[in-house]
Write a protein that holds these residues in place. Structure first.
Motif, mmCIF file in Angstrom:
data_model
loop_
_atom_site.group_PDB
_atom_site.id
_atom_site.type_symbol
_atom_site.label_atom_id
_atom_site.label_comp_id
_atom_site.label_asym_id
_atom_site.label_seq_id
_atom_site.Cartn_x
_atom_site.Cartn_y
_atom_site.Cartn_z
ATOM 1 N N UNK A 147 27.969 -42.238 4.392
ATOM 2 C CA UNK A 147 26.862 -42.420 3.476
ATOM 3 C C UNK A 147 25.566 -42.105 4.203
ATOM 4 N N UNK A 148 24.912 -41.037 3.806
ATOM 5 C CA UNK A 148 23.656 -40.621 4.433
ATOM 6 C C UNK A 148 23.779 -40.549 5.953
ATOM 7 N N UNK A 185 30.564 -35.031 -1.559
ATOM 8 C CA UNK A 185 31.347 -33.903 -1.034
ATOM 9 C C UNK A 185 30.740 -32.561 -1.424
ATOM 10 N N UNK A 186 29.413 -32.467 -1.348
ATOM 11 C CA UNK A 186 28.709 -31.210 -1.572
ATOM 12 C C UNK A 186 28.405 -30.873 -3.016
ATOM 13 N N UNK A 187 28.777 -31.751 -3.944
ATOM 14 C CA UNK A 187 28.564 -31.497 -5.370
ATOM 15 C C UNK A 187 27.761 -32.651 -5.973
ATOM 16 N N UNK A 188 26.753 -32.338 -6.804
ATOM 17 C CA UNK A 188 26.006 -33.383 -7.501
ATOM 18 C C UNK A 188 26.914 -34.024 -8.536
ATOM 19 N N UNK A 189 27.142 -35.332 -8.398
ATOM 20 C CA UNK A 189 28.045 -36.053 -9.295
ATOM 21 C C UNK A 189 27.476 -37.419 -9.632
ATOM 22 N N UNK A 190 27.972 -37.990 -10.702
ATOM 23 C CA UNK A 190 27.633 -39.355 -11.057
ATOM 24 C C UNK A 190 28.543 -40.282 -10.253
ATOM 25 N N UNK A 191 27.941 -41.138 -9.448
ATOM 26 C CA UNK A 191 28.723 -42.035 -8.603
ATOM 27 C C UNK A 191 29.497 -43.073 -9.409
ATOM 28 N N UNK A 192 29.020 -43.384 -10.620
ATOM 29 C CA UNK A 192 29.729 -44.365 -11.451
ATOM 30 C C UNK A 192 30.998 -43.787 -12.061
ATOM 31 N N UNK A 193 31.128 -42.478 -12.046
ATOM 32 C CA UNK A 193 32.292 -41.816 -12.635
ATOM 33 C C UNK A 193 33.222 -41.236 -11.567
ATOM 34 N N UNK A 247 31.917 -37.550 1.873
ATOM 35 C CA UNK A 247 30.551 -37.460 2.398
ATOM 36 C C UNK A 247 29.613 -37.624 1.208
ATOM 37 N N UNK A 248 28.802 -38.682 1.263
ATOM 38 C CA UNK A 248 27.896 -39.027 0.169
ATOM 39 C C UNK A 248 26.463 -38.981 0.681
#
Length: 106
Positions: free
Chosen positions: A26-27, A78-86, A94-95
């Motif tokens: 994380x970061x 992991x290199x892709x913009x995603x919703x963390x809640x989903x 890697x976040x």
């Protein structure tokens, strides 16, 4: 009568220590997240409240709905913009929240 905690993350802490966790980056730092909840819920449970910095207001944002509607938990996973809640956490993910100095947890 309900008692309110002064700790902002009290409502997100788990009553019991999860039996299974996964290690994620994380970061740039290694953290353990519960395996049985979404990334957003897991981050909230360990006290990581800020999910991103608003691109327009330049202020810290946190997850609101935790069901995929508000997009406040959007982060690079992991290199892709995603919703963390989903998104479920997986070992070695890697976040990156891309927080600036105003939004980082101290």
């Amino acid at each position: 009568m309900l008692k309110h905690s002064t700790t902002p993350t009290a409502e997100f802490k788990q009553d019991q220590v999860p039996t299974e966790t996964v290690s994620v980056l994380l970061d740039g730092k290694k953290v353990e997240l519960p395996k049985n909840v979404s990334i957003a819920a897991g981050l909230l449970s360990i006290g990581e409240i800020i999910s991103r910095i608003s691109p327009s207001a330049h202020k810290p944002r946190s997850p609101h709905c935790l069901m995929g509607v508000c997009y406040e938990c959007l982060m690079e996973i992991d290199g892709v913009e995603r919703q963390a809640c989903m998104t479920d956490p997986k070992e070695g993910m890697v976040i990156n929240r891309h927080l600036d100095s105003k939004g980082e947890d101290a």
